[in-house]
Write a protein that holds these residues in place. Structure first.
Motif, PDB file in Angstrom:
ATOM      1  N   GLN A  88       0.826  -1.198   0.000  1.00 58.68           N
ATOM      2  CA  GLN A  88       0.000   0.000   0.000  1.00 58.68           C
ATOM      3  C   GLN A  88       0.866   1.256   0.000  1.00 58.68           C
ATOM      4  OE1 GLN A  88      -2.540  -0.280   3.394  1.00 58.68           O
ATOM      5  NE2 GLN A  88      -3.741  -1.971   2.584  1.00 58.68           N
ATOM      6  N   ARG A  89       0.345   2.250  -0.661  1.00 60.63           N
ATOM      7  CA  ARG A  89       1.007   3.556  -0.611  1.00 60.63           C
ATOM      8  C   ARG A  89       0.544   4.286   0.641  1.00 60.63           C
ATOM      9  NH1 ARG A  89      -0.684   3.502  -6.223  1.00 60.63           N
ATOM     10  NH2 ARG A  89       1.122   3.355  -7.629  1.00 60.63           N
ATOM     11  N   ARG A  90       1.508   4.807   1.388  1.00 57.03           N
ATOM     12  CA  ARG A  90       1.191   5.546   2.610  1.00 57.03           C
ATOM     13  C   ARG A  90       1.540   7.008   2.370  1.00 57.03           C
ATOM     14  NH1 ARG A  90       0.188   1.919   6.688  1.00 57.03           N
ATOM     15  NH2 ARG A  90       0.942  -0.200   6.361  1.00 57.03           N
ATOM     16  N   TRP A  91       0.509   7.820   2.266  1.00 58.35           N
ATOM     17  CA  TRP A  91       0.678   9.199   1.832  1.00 58.35           C
ATOM     18  C   TRP A  91       0.779  10.194   2.980  1.00 58.35           C
ATOM     19  CZ3 TRP A  91       1.920   9.884  -3.053  1.00 58.35           C
ATOM     20  CH2 TRP A  91       1.524   8.941  -4.004  1.00 58.35           C
ATOM     21  N   LYS A  92       0.670   9.748   4.214  1.00 57.53           N
ATOM     22  CA  LYS A  92       0.622  10.714   5.318  1.00 57.53           C
ATOM     23  C   LYS A  92       1.909  11.529   5.439  1.00 57.53           C
ATOM     24  CE  LYS A  92      -2.943   8.934   8.357  1.00 57.53           C
ATOM     25  NZ  LYS A  92      -3.310   8.641   9.746  1.00 57.53           N
ATOM     26  N   LEU A  93       3.049  10.864   5.301  1.00 60.65           N
ATOM     27  CA  LEU A  93       4.312  11.601   5.420  1.00 60.65           C
ATOM     28  C   LEU A  93       4.486  12.625   4.299  1.00 60.65           C
ATOM     29  CD1 LEU A  93       6.998  12.140   6.784  1.00 60.65           C
ATOM     30  CD2 LEU A  93       7.980  10.216   5.513  1.00 60.65           C
ATOM     31  N   PRO A  94       4.318  12.240   3.021  1.00 61.15           N
ATOM     32  CA  PRO A  94       4.448  13.266   1.970  1.00 61.15           C
ATOM     33  C   PRO A  94       3.459  14.414   2.111  1.00 61.15           C
ATOM     34  CG  PRO A  94       4.510  11.073   1.015  1.00 61.15           C
ATOM     35  CD  PRO A  94       4.133  10.899   2.447  1.00 61.15           C
ATOM     36  N   ILE A  95       2.225  14.112   2.498  1.00 59.16           N
ATOM     37  CA  ILE A  95       1.232  15.178   2.656  1.00 59.16           C
ATOM     38  C   ILE A  95       1.622  16.105   3.808  1.00 59.16           C
ATOM     39  CG2 ILE A  95      -1.166  15.646   3.290  1.00 59.16           C
ATOM     40  CD1 ILE A  95      -1.941  13.122   1.755  1.00 59.16           C
ATOM     41  N   SER A  96       2.108  15.527   4.906  1.00 59.44           N
ATOM     42  CA  SER A  96       2.545  16.352   6.042  1.00 59.44           C
ATOM     43  C   SER A  96       3.712  17.247   5.640  1.00 59.44           C
ATOM     44  CB  SER A  96       2.948  15.453   7.217  1.00 59.44           C
ATOM     45  OG  SER A  96       1.878  14.636   7.636  1.00 59.44           O
ATOM     46  N   LEU A  97       4.666  16.688   4.886  1.00 59.69           N
ATOM     47  CA  LEU A  97       5.787  17.492   4.426  1.00 59.69           C
ATOM     48  C   LEU A  97       5.323  18.596   3.476  1.00 59.69           C
ATOM     49  CD1 LEU A  97       8.545  14.789   3.744  1.00 59.69           C
ATOM     50  CD2 LEU A  97       8.080  16.057   5.836  1.00 59.69           C
ATOM     51  N   ALA A  98       4.338  18.280   2.645  1.00 63.06           N
ATOM     52  CA  ALA A  98       3.829  19.292   1.703  1.00 63.06           C
ATOM     53  C   ALA A  98       3.187  20.457   2.450  1.00 63.06           C
ATOM     54  CB  ALA A  98       2.829  18.651   0.752  1.00 63.06           C
ATOM     55  N   VAL A  99       2.421  20.153   3.486  1.00 58.62           N
ATOM     56  CA  VAL A  99       1.790  21.224   4.272  1.00 58.62           C
ATOM     57  C   VAL A  99       2.851  22.099   4.926  1.00 58.62           C
ATOM     58  CG1 VAL A  99       0.334  21.696   6.278  1.00 58.62           C
ATOM     59  CG2 VAL A  99      -0.325  19.905   4.658  1.00 58.62           C
ATOM     60  N   ALA A 100       3.876  21.462   5.519  1.00 55.51           N
ATOM     61  CA  ALA A 100       4.940  22.236   6.160  1.00 55.51           C
ATOM     62  C   ALA A 100       5.705  23.074   5.138  1.00 55.51           C
ATOM     63  CB  ALA A 100       5.897  21.301   6.898  1.00 55.51           C
ATOM     64  N   THR A 101       5.921  22.514   3.943  1.00 50.09           N
ATOM     65  CA  THR A 101       6.629  23.258   2.903  1.00 50.09           C
ATOM     66  C   THR A 101       5.841  24.492   2.465  1.00 50.09           C
ATOM     67  OG1 THR A 101       7.672  21.217   2.106  1.00 50.09           O
ATOM     68  CG2 THR A 101       7.646  23.094   0.601  1.00 50.09           C
ATOM     69  N   VAL A 102       4.536  24.345   2.335  1.00 43.85           N
ATOM     70  CA  VAL A 102       3.690  25.490   1.974  1.00 43.85           C
ATOM     71  C   VAL A 102       3.798  26.584   3.032  1.00 43.85           C
ATOM     72  CG1 VAL A 102       1.304  26.242   1.682  1.00 43.85           C
ATOM     73  CG2 VAL A 102       2.102  24.159   0.559  1.00 43.85           C
ATOM     74  N   LEU A 103       3.830  26.197   4.298  1.00 43.33           N
ATOM     75  CA  LEU A 103       3.953  27.194   5.371  1.00 43.33           C
ATOM     76  C   LEU A 103       5.287  27.939   5.286  1.00 43.33           C
ATOM     77  CD1 LEU A 103       2.480  25.190   8.400  1.00 43.33           C
ATOM     78  CD2 LEU A 103       1.385  27.017   7.090  1.00 43.33           C
ATOM     79  N   VAL A 104       6.371  27.225   4.948  1.00 42.31           N
ATOM     80  CA  VAL A 104       7.669  27.878   4.807  1.00 42.31           C
ATOM     81  C   VAL A 104       7.648  28.846   3.627  1.00 42.31           C
ATOM     82  CG1 VAL A 104      10.123  27.505   4.358  1.00 42.31           C
ATOM     83  CG2 VAL A 104       8.908  25.979   5.913  1.00 42.31           C
ATOM     84  N   TRP A 105       7.028  28.452   2.526  1.00 38.32           N
ATOM     85  CA  TRP A 105       6.929  29.355   1.379  1.00 38.32           C
ATOM     86  C   TRP A 105       6.090  30.590   1.708  1.00 38.32           C
ATOM     87  CZ3 TRP A 105       9.442  29.649  -3.153  1.00 38.32           C
ATOM     88  CH2 TRP A 105      10.228  28.555  -3.529  1.00 38.32           C
ATOM     89  N   ILE A 106       5.069  30.410   2.541  1.00 40.42           N
ATOM     90  CA  ILE A 106       4.271  31.574   2.978  1.00 40.42           C
ATOM     91  C   ILE A 106       5.144  32.515   3.800  1.00 40.42           C
ATOM     92  CG2 ILE A 106       2.370  32.273   4.481  1.00 40.42           C
ATOM     93  CD1 ILE A 106       0.864  29.788   3.570  1.00 40.42           C
ATOM     94  N   MET A 107       5.996  31.940   4.666  1.00 37.49           N
ATOM     95  CA  MET A 107       6.920  32.783   5.426  1.00 37.49           C
ATOM     96  C   MET A 107       7.873  33.534   4.499  1.00 37.49           C
ATOM     97  SD  MET A 107       8.102  30.743   8.880  1.00 37.49           S
ATOM     98  CE  MET A 107       9.117  29.633   7.930  1.00 37.49           C
ATOM     99  N   ALA A 108       8.273  32.867   3.408  1.00 40.19           N
ATOM    100  CA  ALA A 108       9.281  33.456   2.526  1.00 40.19           C
ATOM    101  C   ALA A 108       8.738  34.602   1.684  1.00 40.19           C
ATOM    102  CB  ALA A 108       9.869  32.369   1.620  1.00 40.19           C
ATOM    103  N   PHE A 109       7.479  34.495   1.244  1.00 42.13           N
ATOM    104  CA  PHE A 109       6.995  35.506   0.298  1.00 42.13           C
ATOM    105  C   PHE A 109       5.950  36.464   0.876  1.00 42.13           C
ATOM    106  CE2 PHE A 109       9.064  32.562  -2.607  1.00 42.13           C
ATOM    107  CZ  PHE A 109       9.785  33.457  -3.375  1.00 42.13           C
ATOM    108  N   PRO A 110       4.723  36.028   1.177  1.00 40.22           N
ATOM    109  CA  PRO A 110       3.784  37.045   1.685  1.00 40.22           C
ATOM    110  C   PRO A 110       4.260  37.704   2.973  1.00 40.22           C
ATOM    111  CG  PRO A 110       2.636  35.035   1.045  1.00 40.22           C
ATOM    112  CD  PRO A 110       4.089  34.716   1.024  1.00 40.22           C
ATOM    113  N   PHE A 111       4.967  36.914   3.820  1.00 45.06           N
ATOM    114  CA  PHE A 111       5.405  37.442   5.116  1.00 45.06           C
ATOM    115  C   PHE A 111       6.927  37.423   5.220  1.00 45.06           C
ATOM    116  CE2 PHE A 111       1.177  35.613   5.752  1.00 45.06           C
ATOM    117  CZ  PHE A 111       0.498  36.717   6.254  1.00 45.06           C
TER     118      PHE A 111
END
Length: 433
Positions: free
Chosen positions: A26-49
């Motif tokens: 089975q494919r376990r997507w929880k880790l990649p999805i969690s990393l994607a959410v954290a990455t989006v937050l870092v990009w938000i810190m980098a550009f809008p804020f």
């Protein structure tokens, strides 16, 4: 049939070809999805804020023998570089899961280090981050969590869910304060803490193993009981006699020659108290014993398949009972750290729910002593990070900063722990025959 057969691989069923086995993967997507959410937050810190300026990291403190000076990092550029690297690691995680490849422990560890560096750099724009002080405080806050997590791992590996870590912490902290104050010996206080932790564990084991009471209910009741009991004794006994009963000697720091002079990590790791050095020994000892010794094989057997363990001659319930007591004694060392290594006296409800954080570290660590220790270190670092960011004047509201350790706990358990399975017989009483 020998006890070693419990670890033998299951024979392949007829027709169980590599192709059929591939289909059940089975494919376990929880880790990649969690990393994607954290990455989006870092990009938000980098550009809008995005924040500009220089974030300064101080690598030495006043106790360091070698002065490494300060390192200035361009805030916005460093956050951008980290965001790009995090995005690449997230893409790799998605690719690995989609192709059924195993993601090693290195990925979340390296990702976490980069993410923390990006967050620290962003928060410290125009400010100073004392690296040695940050790491020293994180390790100090992690010590009781590590001992509590080890106790939780041993208890659940033996088949008993140890929800009573908080109670073991509290009674151990109370007992160590009283005994050390009366005897003037912090070693006697440490031994009293271990006995207190084992005492709470014995009550849990007796009700859960002998009388078949629901283990979670027993643990919750013990937490409430010990909280009320120690709070009452604190007000009725300790406060009126604080000098005699609540002024224990604290463990002194013992710097290890040469090692404590290593820049950055030397003062953090090798200029510590006896309890911290005991932790350095206990973690690998428990890991080695759990996986490399006959004792560990028996312990895991009664927690995974008690019927099979009984078949080969292992006494399931006595094995569970004594190992739960051992788990309680180890958790008791963590309780002693509150009074003998940190605060210097007992106060009611001083553990502040850290027993439940230790239980979360057990789950996050996949019921493995080393992984649970890393999880405990993460939670300790997050707690200390909250204090540092408040002092730095981070733009994040203080109310959210106070929530940070608990938010990380929830995200860690939900985002990562869903990939692991606990011991099969944990929480299930065993009735012979």
């Amino acid at each position: 049939m020998s006890i070693d057969s419990l670890n033998a691989p299951t024979a392949a069923a007829p027709g169980d070809s590599p192709v059929s086995r591939e289909k059940v993967r089975q494919r376990r997507w929880k880790l990649p999805i969690s990393l994607a959410v954290a990455t989006v937050l870092v990009w938000i810190m980098a550009f809008p804020f995005g924040r500009h300026g220089v974030s300064t990291y101080r690598l030495s403190d006043r106790t360091s023998s070698v002065n490494l000076g300060d390192i200035g990092v361009p805030t916005w550029a460093a956050v951008i570089v980290c965001a790009l690297l995090l995005a690449l690691m997230t893409a790799y995680a998605f690719w690995a899961v989609s192709t059924y490849r195993r993601i090693g422990l290195w990925l979340p560890v390296v990702y976490a280090l980069l993410a923390v560096f990006a967050f620290l750099t962003w928060s410290a724009a125009g400010g100073l981050v004392p690296v040695t002080g940050l790491l020293f405080g994180a390790l100090s806050l992690s010590v009781p969590l590590v001992f509590g997590a080890l106790g939780g791992v041993l208890g659940e590996r033996a088949g008993v869910v140890n929800v009573a870590i908080e109670a073991q912490f509290l009674l151990a902290a109370f007992s160590s304060a009283v005994v050390a104050s009366v005897t003037g010996s912090y070693v006697a206080g440490l031994l009293a803490a271990m006995l207190a932790g084992a005492l709470v564990a014995s009550v849990l084991a007796a009700f859960a193993i002998k009388y078949l009471v629901d283990q979670v209910i027993v643990g919750v009741v013990l937490n409430v009981l010990i909280t009320g009991l120690t709070s009452f004794l604190h007000g009725a006994v300790l406060n009126p006699n604080a000098e005699a009963l609540n002024s224990p000697p604290r463990f002194p720091r013992w710097p290890i020659p040469f090692l404590s002079d290593i820049p950055v990590i030397g003062p953090v790791i090798f200029n510590q108290t006896l309890i911290v050095y005991v932790m350095y020994i206990t973690v690998p000892l428990v890991a080695w014993g759990l996986y490399k010794t006959r004792w560990g094989l028996r312990l895991r057997a009664v927690g995974e398949h008690p019927q099979a363990a009984d078949t080969v001659g292992i006494k399931v319930n006595p094995t569970r009972f004594w190992n739960v007591l051992l788990a309680g004694a180890i958790a008791g060392i963590g309780g002693a750290y509150f009074t003998l290594g940190s605060v210097g006296s007992f106060d009611k409800e001083m553990t502040g729910g850290l027993g439940f954080i230790a239980l979360a570290a057990v789950i996050f660590g996949g019921w493995d002593p080393v992984r649970a220790t890393l999880a405990a270190l993460l939670f300790g670092f997050t707690t200390n990070l909250e204090t540092l960011l408040t002092n730095l004047g981070s733009p994040i509201p203080s109310e959210f900063m106070a929530m940070l350790p608990y938010v990380v706990t929830i995200l860690a358990v939900v985002g990562f722990a869903g990939q692991v399975r606990g011991p099969a017989a944990a929480g299930k009483p065993y009735i012979k025959g």
